[in-house]
Design a protein around this motif. Structure first.
Motif, PDB file in Angstrom:
ATOM      1  N   SER A  59     -11.158 -33.329  -3.522  1.00 17.03           N
ATOM      2  CA  SER A  59     -12.119 -34.402  -3.226  1.00 17.03           C
ATOM      3  C   SER A  59     -13.177 -34.504  -4.318  1.00 17.03           C
ATOM      4  O   SER A  59     -13.570 -35.599  -4.710  1.00 17.03           O
ATOM      5  CB  SER A  59     -12.801 -34.159  -1.873  1.00 17.03           C
ATOM      6  N   ARG A  63     -11.488 -36.209  -7.259  1.00 15.82           N
ATOM      7  CA  ARG A  63     -11.305 -37.648  -7.020  1.00 15.82           C
ATOM      8  C   ARG A  63     -12.623 -38.400  -7.163  1.00 15.82           C
ATOM      9  O   ARG A  63     -12.672 -39.481  -7.765  1.00 15.82           O
ATOM     10  CB  ARG A  63     -10.695 -37.893  -5.639  1.00 15.82           C
ATOM     11  N   HIS A 100     -13.461 -38.710 -10.771  1.00 14.16           N
ATOM     12  CA  HIS A 100     -12.579 -39.694 -11.392  1.00 14.16           C
ATOM     13  C   HIS A 100     -13.051 -41.111 -11.077  1.00 14.16           C
ATOM     14  O   HIS A 100     -13.066 -41.972 -11.962  1.00 14.16           O
ATOM     15  CB  HIS A 100     -11.139 -39.471 -10.911  1.00 14.16           C
ATOM     16  N   ARG A 101     -13.459 -41.346  -9.845  1.00 12.18           N
ATOM     17  CA  ARG A 101     -13.993 -42.662  -9.479  1.00 12.18           C
ATOM     18  C   ARG A 101     -15.234 -43.006 -10.286  1.00 12.18           C
ATOM     19  O   ARG A 101     -15.508 -44.169 -10.551  1.00 12.18           O
ATOM     20  CB  ARG A 101     -14.303 -42.724  -7.982  1.00 12.18           C
ATOM     21  N   ALA A 121      -5.123 -34.012  -5.500  1.00 16.71           N
ATOM     22  CA  ALA A 121      -6.074 -35.069  -5.853  1.00 16.71           C
ATOM     23  C   ALA A 121      -5.391 -36.331  -6.374  1.00 16.71           C
ATOM     24  O   ALA A 121      -5.816 -37.443  -6.054  1.00 16.71           O
ATOM     25  CB  ALA A 121      -7.064 -34.554  -6.894  1.00 16.71           C
ATOM     26  N   PHE A 122      -4.342 -36.168  -7.189  1.00 20.23           N
ATOM     27  CA  PHE A 122      -3.792 -37.310  -7.906  1.00 20.23           C
ATOM     28  C   PHE A 122      -2.276 -37.496  -7.768  1.00 20.23           C
ATOM     29  O   PHE A 122      -1.725 -38.421  -8.354  1.00 20.23           O
ATOM     30  CB  PHE A 122      -4.153 -37.208  -9.396  1.00 20.23           C
ATOM     31  N   GLU A 125      -9.087 -43.752  -8.805  1.00 26.48           N
ATOM     32  CA  GLU A 125      -8.474 -43.846  -7.477  1.00 26.48           C
ATOM     33  C   GLU A 125      -9.505 -44.251  -6.442  1.00 26.48           C
ATOM     34  O   GLU A 125     -10.677 -43.946  -6.561  1.00 26.48           O
ATOM     35  CB  GLU A 125      -7.869 -42.492  -7.073  1.00 26.48           C
ATOM     36  N   LYS A 184      -9.075 -43.243  -3.292  1.00 25.63           N
ATOM     37  CA  LYS A 184      -8.668 -42.359  -2.176  1.00 25.63           C
ATOM     38  C   LYS A 184      -9.871 -41.877  -1.420  1.00 25.63           C
ATOM     39  O   LYS A 184     -10.894 -41.584  -1.935  1.00 25.63           O
ATOM     40  CB  LYS A 184      -7.885 -41.157  -2.696  1.00 25.63           C
TER      41      LYS A 184
END
Length: 93
Positions: free
Chosen positions: A11, A14, A17-18, A50-51, A91, A93
């Motif tokens: 998490s 992610r 990354h966002r 995560a990906f 992502e 997510k």
């Protein structure tokens, strides 16, 4: 190392990354987030969770110079290119 620990680390990756973190930043973040639990198994588990990156790709990614400083290391550029298919767009997510 519990599944909850891996999911929390996933998490964190992610979310980073966002916010625009690329492969090398995510690799360093994984190393920092996992701390003493960082190793081949935890790295693969976190990035896969995560990906959705395939295990064989992650096994090659383990050779990144950010994790290893041996002669067979891959560069930042190679690491980024290796993971690019899964990290091109942040992502949701």
């Amino acid at each position: 190392m519990s599944n909850d620990f891996i999911q929390q680390a996933a998490s964190t990756l992610r979310a980073a990354h966002r916010r625009g973190s690329g492969a090398t930043e995510l690799g360093e973040l994984a190393k920092d987030t996992l701390g003493p639990a960082f190793g081949p198994v935890s790295f693969v588990a976190v990035f896969r969770s995560a990906f959705g990156i395939p295990i064989d790709i992650l096994q090659r990614a383990l050779a990144w110079q950010g994790f290893n400083s041996n002669i067979n290391s891959i560069s930042d550029e190679e690491f980024t290119n290796l993971l690019a298919k899964w990290l091109t767009e942040p992502e949701s997510k």
